[in-house]
Design a protein around this motif. Structure first.
Motif, PDB file in Angstrom:
ATOM      1  N   LYS A   1      48.675  36.862  40.018  1.00 23.87           N
ATOM      2  CA  LYS A   1      47.268  37.266  39.924  1.00 23.87           C
ATOM      3  C   LYS A   1      46.353  36.105  40.311  1.00 23.87           C
ATOM      4  CE  LYS A   1      46.857  40.243  36.271  1.00 23.87           C
ATOM      5  NZ  LYS A   1      46.598  40.339  34.822  1.00 23.87           N
TER       6      LYS A   1
ATOM      7  N   SER B   1      44.092  36.068  43.615  1.00 22.01           N
ATOM      8  CA  SER B   1      42.639  36.185  43.432  1.00 22.01           C
ATOM      9  C   SER B   1      41.921  34.934  43.932  1.00 22.01           C
ATOM     10  CB  SER B   1      42.258  36.535  41.997  1.00 22.01           C
ATOM     11  OG  SER B   1      42.709  35.537  41.148  1.00 22.01           O
TER      12      SER B   1
ATOM     13  N   ARG C   1      41.587  35.678  47.551  1.00 18.21           N
ATOM     14  CA  ARG C   1      40.579  36.730  47.771  1.00 18.21           C
ATOM     15  C   ARG C   1      39.158  36.148  47.657  1.00 18.21           C
ATOM     16  NH1 ARG C   1      41.259  40.212  43.564  1.00 18.21           N
ATOM     17  NH2 ARG C   1      39.560  39.113  42.549  1.00 18.21           N
TER      18      ARG C   1
END
Ligand code: AMP
Ligand code: ZN
Length: 321
Positions: free
Chosen positions: A25, A29, A32
């Motif tokens: 995660k 992220s 991103r």
């Protein structure tokens, strides 16, 4: 050791202790957010990811795919069996097949119409330097000719730090000036240059390795410059510095990303008189070496079957590879 985010047993401790789920995660992220913050990808972009089959570029392709970006992948046979071979091609091709990602393959030798052993010999530079120059040329040209607007590579913070050390120590002014372009996004400054994106700019090699492991991605790295076998002195220096300053590579990447572009780097492109690709000289570096090589015959064998260098050059001008 416990995961600092959820308290479960940690599976890695690279920049912080994390379990598998929290690591994935966190890794995805961060990338991103980088893509959004630096506008690496817009909705109009067509993305080509250059994938060698190693952990970094496969991580790059996987994370873009996982984040929902539509990508295509290019794998290049560089003509050095230790770096690319049928196994690396299979690994990348299968990776794409399993995810329904368009896969492109080309070989330097066929693309340039020369025998690679001869090309490397006649380049009169270290093989890795020649290979790097050819990759930049071929990636850019292939991306542009196939309508891609951004070229993504798996360059990560360790690559950035190594390049930084080399540029400082070498005293080579061009490499040094190029540092100001070394950022997550290198925009296009010429209609024939495709913008470059480096989504893993703030990711570490160790993190990319963990990412491929946790996502169960089969990797076929180059045995000459792989993470584990890489023996060059720059990597050794980097590792030694990191023994006392653990975040060294990331700190360099962050510093470079923040530097304004002063426009000192050589951006005065013209088009190569032979192949038309952008270059700072009259004839590009690739064509200068290619001129010294015998063109491949239709059977794929090297040899100048009659005809002078001048005639060969005329033919090349008419039909660039
Ligand atoms: P390197 O020049 O080996 O440090 O690789 C830098 C980046 O270039 C990798 O992260 C890949 O994105 C790309 N790359 C290197 N080798 C290949 C290859 N044979 N085919 C496609 N992409 C490659
Ligand atoms: Zn050229």
């Amino acid at each position: 050791m416990q995961c600092v985010l959820c308290g479960k047993t940690a599976a890695v401790n690279i920049t912080k202790a994390l379990c598998r789920e929290c690591f994935l995660k966190d890794y995805e992220s961060r990338i991103r957010r980088l893509i959004q913050r630096e506008k690496l990808i817009t909705s109009q972009d067509r993305i080509l990811v250059a994938v060698s089959g190693g952990k970094d570029s496969l991580s790059c392709a996987q994370v873009l795919h996982t984040l929902g970006y539509s990508i295509a992948v290019l794998h290049v046979d560089v003509g050095v069996a230790a770096c690319t071979n049928p196994r690396t091609r299979n690994v990348v091709e299968r990776f794409c097949e399993e995810r329904d990602i368009p896969f492109y393959f080309l070989s330097f030798s066929e693309y340039l119409g020369v025998d690679m052993d001869e090309f490397f010999r006649k380049a009169r530079r270290p093989r890795c330097a020649t290979c790097g120059m050819l990759k930049r040329y071929v990636f850019n040209r292939f991306a542009r000719e196939n309508g891609f607007t951004k070229l993504a590579t798996g360059h990560c913070a360790d690559d950035v730090a190594r390049y930084f050390l080399k540029a400082w120590v070498s005293g080579n002014r061009e490499s040094f000036l190029w540092l100001e372009k070394l950022k997550p996004l290198t925009p296009s400054l010429h209609p024939r240059v495709v913008a470059r994106i480096r989504p893993l700019f703030f990711s570490l090699e160790q993190e990319n390795y963990a990412y491929t492991k946790f996502r169960e991605i089969v990797v076929a790295g180059c045995t000459m410059c792989s993470f584990f076998l890489r023996k060059d002195s720059w990597t050794e220096m980097l590792h030694r510095i990191e023994e006392v300053r653990r975040d060294f590579a990331l700190a360099i990447a962050r510093t470079l990303a923040r530097q304004p572009e002063k426009g000192e780097a050589n951006d005065t492109f013209q088009e190569c008189r032979i192949c038309g690709e952008p270059t700072s000289r009259e004839i590009c570096a690739v064509c200068r070496v290619r001129e010294r090589c015998s063109p491949l015959t239709p059977t794929g064998r090297s040899g100048r079957q009659g005809g002078t260098t001048q005639e060969a050059r005329q033919k090349e001008r008419g039909s660039p590879p």
